[in-house]
Design a protein around this motif. Sequence first.
Motif: not given
Length: 271
Positions: A74-82
């Motif tokens: 989801n969007d939150q995972y993508v931001r945190n993973k980046l």
Amino acid sequence: MEMYNNLGAQPGVPRPPTNPQPNPFGNAFYGAGSGLIRGGLGAYGEKILGSSSEYVQSNISRYFSDPQYYFQVNDQYVRNKLKVVLLPFLHRGHWTRITEPVGGRLSYKPPIYDINAPDLYIPFMAFGTYVVLAGVSLGLQGKFSPEALNWLFVKGLFGWFLQVMLLKVTLLSLGSGEAPLLDILAYAGYTFTGLCLPVFGRIIWRYSYYFLMPWTCLCMGVFLVKTMKRVLFAEVRTYDSSRHHYLLLFIALAQFPLFMWLGNISINWLF
């Protein structure tokens, strides 16, 4: 027989039976024997096919996993993973993956619930972004052509393959080749996440490339070292501290020539 047929039925003269009577015991034994054989062969065949199917499924799940697992984001995972990939120094949490009991055994939680889980969404998006930025860079240099863009696409795939081989050979040299291939493919694909920064920086300001490239190489090296040490090396049965440290250092240092080669957007293969 023809004589009796020609004469017909004569009184007082017994006529031999035209069809012999079947043996009931023979049919019973034959039916029982054939049923026993069919039942035994069927059970044996089911046992062989069942064990073969379980073996194939266990090996597929062991080395390839479920592809859908790597796209549960989801969007939150993508931001945190980046943030973890591009700024691994700021990651204060643990690097181990979260497990949960599924079907009587432990299984890793999908990326949407675990920041340390590998995914293939970010690597594929980063690779596509890399190809687009490379095409823009070639256009600004006046060297754009479909053949040149296709050349850079193949070059990127080959660089991805080299990263996968680097991680896989490292695991094999440590006595652990059991990590799922898609896990290694995902970790290697994060290369393009950092690679997009210097390529984009060169488009905006030419000289930004010279300090963005070393920074992204360093960050990717730290990310892979942390990941390989605490996630993938957990499956290694033997531990050799000095050997592990040398191989981790080799993985980190190998990022510099790989990034420099992939970040050099030109129509030449090497430079």
